[in-house]
Design a protein around this motif. Structure first.
Motif, PDB file in Angstrom:
ATOM      1  N   MET A   1       0.818  -1.214   0.000  1.00 18.42           N
ATOM      2  CA  MET A   1       0.000   0.000   0.000  1.00 18.42           C
ATOM      3  C   MET A   1       0.852   1.264   0.000  1.00 18.42           C
ATOM      4  SD  MET A   1      -2.628  -1.436   2.877  1.00 18.42           S
ATOM      5  CE  MET A   1      -3.556   0.057   3.112  1.00 18.42           C
ATOM      6  N   LEU A   2       2.111   1.136   0.371  1.00 16.81           N
ATOM      7  CA  LEU A   2       3.006   2.282   0.475  1.00 16.81           C
ATOM      8  C   LEU A   2       4.275   1.971  -0.320  1.00 16.81           C
ATOM      9  CD1 LEU A   2       3.303   5.056   1.820  1.00 16.81           C
ATOM     10  CD2 LEU A   2       4.344   3.916   3.773  1.00 16.81           C
ATOM     11  N   PRO A   3       4.365   2.492  -1.555  1.00 21.71           N
ATOM     12  CA  PRO A   3       5.508   2.174  -2.410  1.00 21.71           C
ATOM     13  C   PRO A   3       6.817   2.755  -1.882  1.00 21.71           C
ATOM     14  CG  PRO A   3       3.865   3.501  -3.597  1.00 21.71           C
ATOM     15  CD  PRO A   3       3.400   3.363  -2.193  1.00 21.71           C
ATOM     16  N   PHE A   4       7.897   2.058  -2.193  1.00 21.46           N
ATOM     17  CA  PHE A   4       9.229   2.507  -1.796  1.00 21.46           C
ATOM     18  C   PHE A   4      10.229   2.115  -2.872  1.00 21.46           C
ATOM     19  CE2 PHE A   4       8.873  -1.831  -0.380  1.00 21.46           C
ATOM     20  CZ  PHE A   4      10.116  -2.380  -0.640  1.00 21.46           C
ATOM     21  N   GLU A   5      11.420   2.664  -2.746  1.00 18.36           N
ATOM     22  CA  GLU A   5      12.537   2.280  -3.605  1.00 18.36           C
ATOM     23  C   GLU A   5      13.631   1.743  -2.705  1.00 18.36           C
ATOM     24  OE1 GLU A   5      13.647   5.531  -6.166  1.00 18.36           O
ATOM     25  OE2 GLU A   5      11.566   5.970  -6.608  1.00 18.36           O
ATOM     26  N   GLN A   6      14.362   0.765  -3.195  1.00 21.64           N
ATOM     27  CA  GLN A   6      15.415   0.142  -2.404  1.00 21.64           C
ATOM     28  C   GLN A   6      16.758   0.738  -2.813  1.00 21.64           C
ATOM     29  OE1 GLN A   6      14.135  -2.974  -0.794  1.00 21.64           O
ATOM     30  NE2 GLN A   6      15.842  -2.898   0.598  1.00 21.64           N
ATOM     31  N   ALA A   7      17.452   1.338  -1.849  1.00 19.74           N
ATOM     32  CA  ALA A   7      18.800   1.839  -2.109  1.00 19.74           C
ATOM     33  C   ALA A   7      19.739   0.643  -2.139  1.00 19.74           C
ATOM     34  CB  ALA A   7      19.213   2.828  -1.028  1.00 19.74           C
ATOM     35  N   GLU A   8      20.421   0.444  -3.260  1.00 18.02           N
ATOM     36  CA  GLU A   8      21.229  -0.769  -3.443  1.00 18.02           C
ATOM     37  C   GLU A   8      22.392  -0.883  -2.473  1.00 18.02           C
ATOM     38  OE1 GLU A   8      22.309  -1.652  -7.461  1.00 18.02           O
ATOM     39  OE2 GLU A   8      20.426  -0.844  -8.205  1.00 18.02           O
ATOM     40  N   GLU A   9      23.034   0.226  -2.156  1.00 18.07           N
ATOM     41  CA  GLU A   9      24.259   0.144  -1.368  1.00 18.07           C
ATOM     42  C   GLU A   9      24.050  -0.420   0.035  1.00 18.07           C
ATOM     43  OE1 GLU A   9      22.566   4.290  -1.213  1.00 18.07           O
ATOM     44  OE2 GLU A   9      23.278   3.017  -2.851  1.00 18.07           O
ATOM     45  N   ASN A  10      22.925  -0.131   0.687  1.00 15.61           N
ATOM     46  CA  ASN A  10      22.718  -0.670   2.031  1.00 15.61           C
ATOM     47  C   ASN A  10      21.304  -1.245   2.224  1.00 15.61           C
ATOM     48  OD1 ASN A  10      21.251   1.654   2.088  1.00 15.61           O
ATOM     49  ND2 ASN A  10      22.444   2.662   3.678  1.00 15.61           N
ATOM     50  N   LEU A  11      20.600  -1.438   1.119  1.00 13.58           N
ATOM     51  CA  LEU A  11      19.263  -2.041   1.134  1.00 13.58           C
ATOM     52  C   LEU A  11      18.243  -1.281   1.968  1.00 13.58           C
ATOM     53  CD1 LEU A  11      20.223  -5.820   1.317  1.00 13.58           C
ATOM     54  CD2 LEU A  11      19.749  -4.440  -0.699  1.00 13.58           C
ATOM     55  N   THR A  12      18.479   0.001   2.167  1.00 11.86           N
ATOM     56  CA  THR A  12      17.542   0.842   2.906  1.00 11.86           C
ATOM     57  C   THR A  12      16.350   1.170   2.020  1.00 11.86           C
ATOM     58  OG1 THR A  12      19.346   1.827   4.160  1.00 11.86           O
ATOM     59  CG2 THR A  12      17.283   3.049   4.115  1.00 11.86           C
ATOM     60  N   ARG A  13      15.176   1.059   2.587  1.00 15.11           N
ATOM     61  CA  ARG A  13      13.964   1.465   1.859  1.00 15.11           C
ATOM     62  C   ARG A  13      13.865   2.978   1.910  1.00 15.11           C
ATOM     63  NH1 ARG A  13       9.677  -2.938   4.285  1.00 15.11           N
ATOM     64  NH2 ARG A  13      10.463  -4.694   3.091  1.00 15.11           N
ATOM     65  N   ARG A  14      13.662   3.570   0.749  1.00 10.51           N
ATOM     66  CA  ARG A  14      13.506   5.020   0.667  1.00 10.51           C
ATOM     67  C   ARG A  14      12.127   5.310   0.089  1.00 10.51           C
ATOM     68  NH1 ARG A  14      17.899   7.789  -2.563  1.00 10.51           N
ATOM     69  NH2 ARG A  14      16.655   6.915  -4.217  1.00 10.51           N
ATOM     70  N   TYR A  15      11.461   6.251   0.715  1.00 11.24           N
ATOM     71  CA  TYR A  15      10.109   6.625   0.300  1.00 11.24           C
ATOM     72  C   TYR A  15      10.137   8.031  -0.273  1.00 11.24           C
ATOM     73  CZ  TYR A  15       8.875   2.749   3.376  1.00 11.24           C
ATOM     74  OH  TYR A  15       8.787   1.519   3.962  1.00 11.24           O
ATOM     75  N   ARG A  16       9.434   8.243  -1.378  1.00  5.55           N
ATOM     76  CA  ARG A  16       9.301   9.607  -1.901  1.00  5.55           C
ATOM     77  C   ARG A  16       8.462  10.388  -0.898  1.00  5.55           C
ATOM     78  NH1 ARG A  16      10.719  10.891  -6.966  1.00  5.55           N
ATOM     79  NH2 ARG A  16      11.322   9.184  -8.339  1.00  5.55           N
ATOM     80  N   ARG A  17       9.042  11.430  -0.355  1.00  6.66           N
ATOM     81  CA  ARG A  17       8.437  12.152   0.767  1.00  6.66           C
ATOM     82  C   ARG A  17       7.017  12.624   0.463  1.00  6.66           C
ATOM     83  NH1 ARG A  17       8.221  17.384   1.783  1.00  6.66           N
ATOM     84  NH2 ARG A  17       9.805  17.834   0.242  1.00  6.66           N
ATOM     85  N   LEU A  18       6.845  13.448  -0.556  1.00  7.81           N
ATOM     86  CA  LEU A  18       5.522  14.031  -0.823  1.00  7.81           C
ATOM     87  C   LEU A  18       4.480  12.969  -1.192  1.00  7.81           C
ATOM     88  CD1 LEU A  18       6.450  17.294  -2.751  1.00  7.81           C
ATOM     89  CD2 LEU A  18       5.624  17.067  -0.414  1.00  7.81           C
ATOM     90  N   GLU A  19       4.855  12.057  -2.077  1.00  6.92           N
ATOM     91  CA  GLU A  19       3.907  11.020  -2.495  1.00  6.92           C
ATOM     92  C   GLU A  19       3.510  10.139  -1.322  1.00  6.92           C
ATOM     93  OE1 GLU A  19       5.773   8.926  -5.707  1.00  6.92           O
ATOM     94  OE2 GLU A  19       5.970  10.752  -6.899  1.00  6.92           O
ATOM     95  N   SER A  20       4.470   9.817  -0.467  1.00  7.03           N
ATOM     96  CA  SER A  20       4.184   8.947   0.676  1.00  7.03           C
ATOM     97  C   SER A  20       3.290   9.636   1.691  1.00  7.03           C
ATOM     98  CB  SER A  20       5.487   8.505   1.340  1.00  7.03           C
ATOM     99  OG  SER A  20       6.248   7.728   0.436  1.00  7.03           O
ATOM    100  N   ILE A  21       3.544  10.902   1.959  1.00  3.31           N
ATOM    101  CA  ILE A  21       2.707  11.648   2.908  1.00  3.31           C
ATOM    102  C   ILE A  21       1.274  11.727   2.387  1.00  3.31           C
ATOM    103  CG2 ILE A  21       2.290  13.935   3.911  1.00  3.31           C
ATOM    104  CD1 ILE A  21       5.380  14.227   4.081  1.00  3.31           C
ATOM    105  N   GLU A  22       1.126  11.986   1.086  1.00  2.00           N
ATOM    106  CA  GLU A  22      -0.208  12.046   0.488  1.00  2.00           C
ATOM    107  C   GLU A  22      -0.898  10.684   0.556  1.00  2.00           C
ATOM    108  OE1 GLU A  22       0.351  13.569  -3.465  1.00  2.00           O
ATOM    109  OE2 GLU A  22       0.903  15.561  -2.732  1.00  2.00           O
ATOM    110  N   ARG A  23      -0.157   9.619   0.274  1.00  2.00           N
ATOM    111  CA  ARG A  23      -0.727   8.272   0.304  1.00  2.00           C
ATOM    112  C   ARG A  23      -1.169   7.901   1.716  1.00  2.00           C
ATOM    113  NH1 ARG A  23      -0.495   3.278  -2.689  1.00  2.00           N
ATOM    114  NH2 ARG A  23      -0.532   4.666  -4.482  1.00  2.00           N
ATOM    115  N   ILE A  24      -0.333   8.206   2.699  1.00  2.00           N
ATOM    116  CA  ILE A  24      -0.667   7.897   4.100  1.00  2.00           C
ATOM    117  C   ILE A  24      -1.913   8.674   4.524  1.00  2.00           C
ATOM    118  CG2 ILE A  24       0.127   8.145   6.489  1.00  2.00           C
ATOM    119  CD1 ILE A  24       3.017   7.629   5.259  1.00  2.00           C
TER     120      ILE A  24
END
Length: 84
Positions: free
Chosen positions: A34-57
């Motif tokens: 329900m909440l899309p994210f992108e995976q940063a390859e170097e340390n596998l951290t999930r990153r969320y687009r700030r504005l889109e994620s706040i709107e989705r939440i």
């Protein structure tokens, strides 16, 4: 907090601070797709687009206030995504 508010991507912990939604809730939304994210390859951290994620939440919260169930919300979100 200013740096977080200015960045394009945020972590789940930063989303907790920005939205006042519990970590476990955001993790659940992520795991349910329900909440899309992108995976940063170097340390596998999930990153969320700030504005889109706040709107989705915010949208998910509104749907929950309307007594929609999680399965119903998932259908609504997938239908809207298909229309884009």
């Amino acid at each position: 907090m200013e740096a977080i508010s200015a960045s394009e991507y945020v972590t789940i912990g930063e989303l907790v601070r920005l939205t006042n939604v519990r970590y476990s809730t955001l993790k659940f939304y992520t795991e349910e797709g329900m909440l899309p994210f992108e995976q940063a390859e170097e340390n596998l951290t999930r990153r969320y687009r700030r504005l889109e994620s706040i709107e989705r939440i915010s949208y998910i919260r509104k749907l929950r206030e309307q007594k929609k169930t999680i399965p119903e919300i998932k259908v609504i979100l997938s239908q809207e995504q298909a229309e884009e």
